[in-house]
Enzyme design. Structure first.
Site, short mmCIF file in Angstrom:
data_model
loop_
_atom_site.label_atom_id
_atom_site.label_comp_id
_atom_site.label_asym_id
_atom_site.label_seq_id
_atom_site.Cartn_x
_atom_site.Cartn_y
_atom_site.Cartn_z
CD GLU A 103 2.40 -7.84 1.63
OE1 GLU A 103 2.79 -6.91 2.35
OE2 GLU A 103 2.08 -8.97 2.06
CD GLU B 106 6.07 -9.24 4.87
OE1 GLU B 106 5.97 -8.96 6.06
OE2 GLU B 106 6.06 -8.41 3.95
C1 GAL Z 1 3.57 -6.58 5.24
C2 GAL Z 1 2.68 -7.75 5.61
C3 GAL Z 1 1.23 -7.34 5.53
C4 GAL Z 1 1.01 -6.05 6.26
C5 GAL Z 1 1.89 -4.99 5.68
C6 GAL Z 1 1.70 -3.63 6.32
O1 GAL Z 1 4.86 -6.78 5.69
O2 GAL Z 1 2.89 -8.83 4.75
O3 GAL Z 1 0.45 -8.37 6.07
O4 GAL Z 1 1.29 -6.25 7.61
O5 GAL Z 1 3.22 -5.39 5.86
O6 GAL Z 1 2.63 -2.71 5.83
#
Ligand code: GAL
Length: 956
Positions: free
Chosen positions: A512, A437
């Protein structure tokens, strides 16, 4: 040498090597024990032990480490600790501390808890003079500086990359040595809890000057049906002062039973000093056992270096025989077979211990994930500790190994290089992630250029694994258009199908997904108390439930799989709340690794065994008659639910789904029965329980090793009179431990708990400030001087002394401050000798008479009859230490006063029925007993035997 004689020599060598496997010339000692620790200070040099204040400090002259970096610095009063150590987790929570780091009182607003100093003494025998000796740090958070015997070794910025220093030249052989480490946790690297201090292992390695280079071996494997090709390359390095001819060969054995499966030929290598030379081999392994997630078989490559038949080095590299492939149409393949990645993201953080996760806990955490059916782990967002990868290799867990900061500078590339060289032989690692990100560059040309550069750089070190990154800023241009394997962070962030269509040659996976909110054991939202119900709900706009996420990826064979955010809760990012919530709500398991209900959803569809799970619990006193949603997770065809034996209906389970019933609450027993092909498979019950009656303790294993590292991971719970676990119990438990072990942390997975996680002695020190002195002929005048407080005749201490013309005796006067006089604080004087012979008086009272000089100094307990709150006077009558040369240094510091507040008893509340106690063994065997007590409950006890360590690997 003829081919035949070469072969004979080589067979002879091989046999002698095998028979003498124990006496390896290479040694690796664990340096985790008996360190001293104290806080320093970022800008107040007096609180940082006056380090760097000397006229010549460590950057001016070799060996001139001053202050706490000095070899003979007095660290007697510092706290004694073992590694791994995270001082952040020891601190209290504070609303003014960092949200992302879980509100632990460290960092800029807490300068007194932001610099940590470590010192350790170790002995190196005379016999090691001809060896190369290195200190290896697996990871220190962060910005560490290291000295050995006052010699500055270097600075390591990153808290996530290991580093090592060759200390052979600066060691005292046949004597003791001091390593000093200053760490600065003032700047955060990540946006999640990162701990502080030496939170990974430290090792001392000893090798012959000519040896296989550290991280200089790379093993690649190619498989076919009946055999495998193993390609090896290894760097040999000559760290001696002359050019040397050596011989080298390699062989492959099964890691577990040591049976050899292939042996190379012998080759001659001539290496100049400081030169590295590579040897290459290709082996055929017949009937290989492939490494896979279900059968994680490991082999070991052994590199032998000899000189005239004498073994110089024996170096082991673990590897697995396996092949991986990402395909844009068909997803991920392991050993030629498609395998959906059922992954989780995780930070390195656990209840009670923070980032200082002992090895046994690493393995335990990976086992919990495997039991959920998970087969993949993304190290978000930094390289992990080596033991995590060992656990993944041994237990069968695929890994995305991730870089921290996405940079193409030499330093940025160096971080990636270190990660790859360290980790490239782990069969578990399937992809290198270059970033996550990176919002400033994700969709632009800069991002594209950086990604292309790093991708090519990675390939230059390892061409067997594809590069990925987690992308969230829309899946269209920039980094996403050039990555070898696209990493989608969240379905809600763009159109994944459209991207896959636009880039038909680019494989993809969900790096993710999830970021759902749940509090373990809670089923009603409560904004005031920061409770998130553990039903699998869509958390917020743009995000999806775990079930929605899994259905999306399960339906798309082109996508390799998904990684849930996250497997375990972690400190920091307590979204959607703030203080006093201190941990995240995202985990499938809480911070202790206790499962939330989502674990059973995933186990139903990710794992193979039959699953049947009911939620919520059935203790809803006061909600009689209200409708409550009852959810059942199962992988059966059908499930029937009954309440107090009355059927609430039998329903067909949708694939990758769940079942639910709205049930009017009356106390009693909910029972679910699962069916496959019409046949009853499992029953599960949840009953309304009585009040907590007795504490129960259970351990994750029944025997432990007395090695100072092994653990008992204990679950504490409360049962009612009928022996049923009470799911809402919240009693506060106190713990007493007897036997050769220590409690190292407690937790309960409650995101809003501000209870202490560690109960440790508090140590504060106050330096003795010697201000004045007077010369004396003999002791006759002492009594009157002690009772007088006039300044007349006194001069600044040590400042104007004529060392060519010393008086026979001096009286020195100084002071120290006692801030409060609480009963339980134990105060001691850590005296450092300032004379050849000395007598010490505190507030005019004699503490010790005629002490001879010793470099170890003396320690005296000071009770309340000797000291008082506020300013206290100290007088030292001493015969002076002469100087042989004008430049000699004599000690002028009289030491310090240490105030120790003993730790209070370990305790922790149950949270929704559970809490966790982590116990670490000592290095002596014996019976360990934990007893837990709570008001109104029958106590619980647990006894485990800690057995003698057969494989001692620490430096004594
Ligand atoms: C993502 C990020 C993670 C964490 C997560 C929480 O955007 O890559 O490190 O912060 O959000 O929702």
């Amino acid at each position: 040498m003829s081919h035949r004689s070469n072969l004979i020599l080589h067979v002879l060598l091989f046999c002698s090597v095998l028979s003498a496997a124990q006496s390896s010339s290479r040694q690796k000692w664990l340096m985790d024990f008996d360190w001293k620790f104290s806080f320093g200070h970022p800008y107040d040099h007096t609180k940082d032990f006056n380090t760097t204040t000397s006229y010549f400090s460590y950057l001016a002259k070799a060996g001139y480490g001053d202050g706490a970096a000095k070899a003979n610095f007095d660290d007697r009063a510092w706290r004694r600790i073992n590694l791994p150590h995270d001082w952040a987790v020891e601190q209290d929570f504070d609303a003014n501390a960092s949200f992302s780091h879980g509100f632990k009182a460290i960092g800029r607003n807490f300068p007194g808890q932001t610099i940590g100093w470590y010192r350790k003494s170790f002995f190196i025998p005379h016999a090691d003079t001809a060896k190369r000796i290195k200190l290896v740090f697996d990871g220190v958070f962060r910005h560490s500086k290291v000295w050995v015997n006052g010699h500055y070794l270097g600075t390591a910025e990153s808290g996530y990359t290991g580093f090592s220093y060759d200390i052979s030249e600066v060691l005292n052989y046949g004597d003791s040595n001091i390593v000093a480490v200053r760490t600065d946790a003032g700047i955060e690297e990540g946006w999640y809890y990162e701990g502080a201090g030496i939170y990974r292992h430290v090792w001392l390695t000893k090798t012959s000057p000519i040896h296989a280079a550290d991280q200089g071996t790379f093993v690649r494997t190619k498989i076919s049906d009946k055999q495998a090709q193993v390609f090896t390359e290894s760097s040999l390095i000559n760290e001696s002062l002359t050019t040397q001819p050596v011989e080298a060969f390699q062989f492959i054995r099964h890691k577990k039973n040591g049976d050899t499966v292939a042996v190379s030929t012998l080759q001659q290598v001539l290496i100049r000093p400081f030169q590295e030379k590579k040897i290459y081999y290709q082996f055929t392994v017949k009937q290989p056992r492939f490494w896979s997630v279900d059968s994680p078989h490991l082999y070991q490559l052994v590199t032998i270096v000899t000189q005239n038949g004498k073994r110089l080095d024996e170096h082991e590299t673990n590897f697995g025989i396996r092949e991986i492939r990402f395909d844009a149409k068909q997803g991920f393949f392991l050993n030629g077979k498609p395998l959906k990645l059922k992954g989780t993201n995780n930070h390195q953080d656990h209840a009670g211990v923070g980032t200082a996760i002992p090895d046994e806990l690493q393995y335990w955490r990976i086992r919990q994930l495997k039991e959920m059916g998970s087969n993949a782990y993304r190290c978000s967002h930094h390289p992990p500790t080596p033991e995590l990868l060992n656990a993944c290799d041994e237990l069968g867990m695929l890994v995305i190994d991730e870089n921290r900061l996405m940079q193409t500078t030499t330093q940025g590339q160096e971080e990636i290089r270190k990660m790859i060289l360290r980790d490239r032989n782990h069969p578990s690692v399937i992809s290198w992630s270059i970033g996550n990100e990176e919002w400033a560059i994700e969709n632009n040309k800069t991002g594209e250029r950086i990604a292309l550069n790093l991708q090519a750089f990675v390939k230059s070190l390892d061409s067997t694994r594809p590069v990925t990154a987690g992308i969230s800023g829309g899946f269209r241009s920039g980094i996403s258009s050039v990555l070898e394997v696209m990493g989608y962070n969240y379905m809600g962030n763009g159109d994944i199908d459209a991207h896959a269509k636009a880039f038909p040659e680019q494989p993809g996976m969900g790096t993710e997904e999830g970021s759902t909110f749940a509090t373990r054991g809670v089923y009603l939202e409560d904004k005031i108390n920061h409770h998130q119900p553990a039903y699998d709900r869509k958390p917020r706009p743009g995000f999806y439930s775990i079930e929605e996420g899994w259905n999306f990826y399960a339906d798309r064979p082109n996508l390799a799989g998904m990684f849930i955010w996250t497997g375990f809760d972690y400190r920091g990012e307590p979204t959607p709340y703030g203080f006093p919530s201190v941990t995240s709500y995202f985990g499938m398991m809480d911070l202790c690794g206790f499962p939330k209900d989502n674990v059973y959803y995933l186990r139903s569809w990710w794992a193979k065994q039959p699953v049947l799970h009911i939620l919520p619990h059935w203790n809803w006193q006061g909600r009689e008659g209200e409708e409550i949603e009852v959810v059942v997770y199962s992988n059966a065809d059908e499930v029937e639910l009954t309440l107090n034996k009355k059927s609430l209906g039998r329903k067909k389970m949708p694939l990758n789904g769940h079942l639910s019933w709205m049930v009017r609450y009356i106390p009693g027993t909910l029972e679910a029965i699962s069916y496959v092909n019409g046949k009853k498979i499992l029953t599960a019950k949840t009953a309304t329980t009585g009040k907590p009656h007795q504490i129960q303790l259970s351990s994750h294993k029944n025997t432990v090793t007395a090695n100072g590292e092994d653990l008992l991971i204990i679950t504490a719970s409360a049962v009612d009179e009928k022996g049923r676990a009470v799911p809402i119990a919240d009693n506060e438990l106190s713990f007493e431990l007897t036997g050769p072990a220590k409690i190292i942390g407690v937790g309960n997975g409650n995101p809003t708990s501000l209870e202490k996680e560690q109960f440790i002695d508090k140590i504060e020190t106050a330096a003795i400030d010697l201000v004045f002195e007077r010369s004396l002929i003999d002791t006759n005048a002492v009594a009157s001087l002690l009772s007088s407080s006039t300044a007349e005749g006194w001069v600044p201490a040590f400042k104007q002394r004529d060392y060519n013309n010393l008086a026979p005796l001096y009286i020195h006067r100084g002071s120290f401050t006692i801030s409060s006089e609480k009963e339980k604080i134990q105060r001691s004087l850590y005296y450092k000798c300032i004379g050849k012979n000395q007598s010490i008086y505190v507030n005019g009272k004699l503490i010790a008479r005629d002490l001879p000089h010793t470099s170890n100094g003396y320690i005296f307990n000071l009770d309340s009859t000797m000291i008082h709150t506020g300013n206290n006077r100290i007088d030292i009558v001493a015969t002076p230490i002469p100087k042989k040369n004008p430049w000699d240094e004599v000690n002028t510091e009289a030491g310090l006063i240490r105030s120790l507040t003993p730790a209070s008893a370990w305790k922790r509340k149950l949270f929704n029925g559970l809490s966790q106690v982590i116990i670490r063994t000592d290095r002596s065997a014996g019976q360990i007993q934990l007893r837990a007590v709570a008001e109104g409950l029958q106590p619980g006890t647990l006894t485990v035997f800690s057995a003698e360590d057969q494989v001692k690997r620490y430096l004594q």
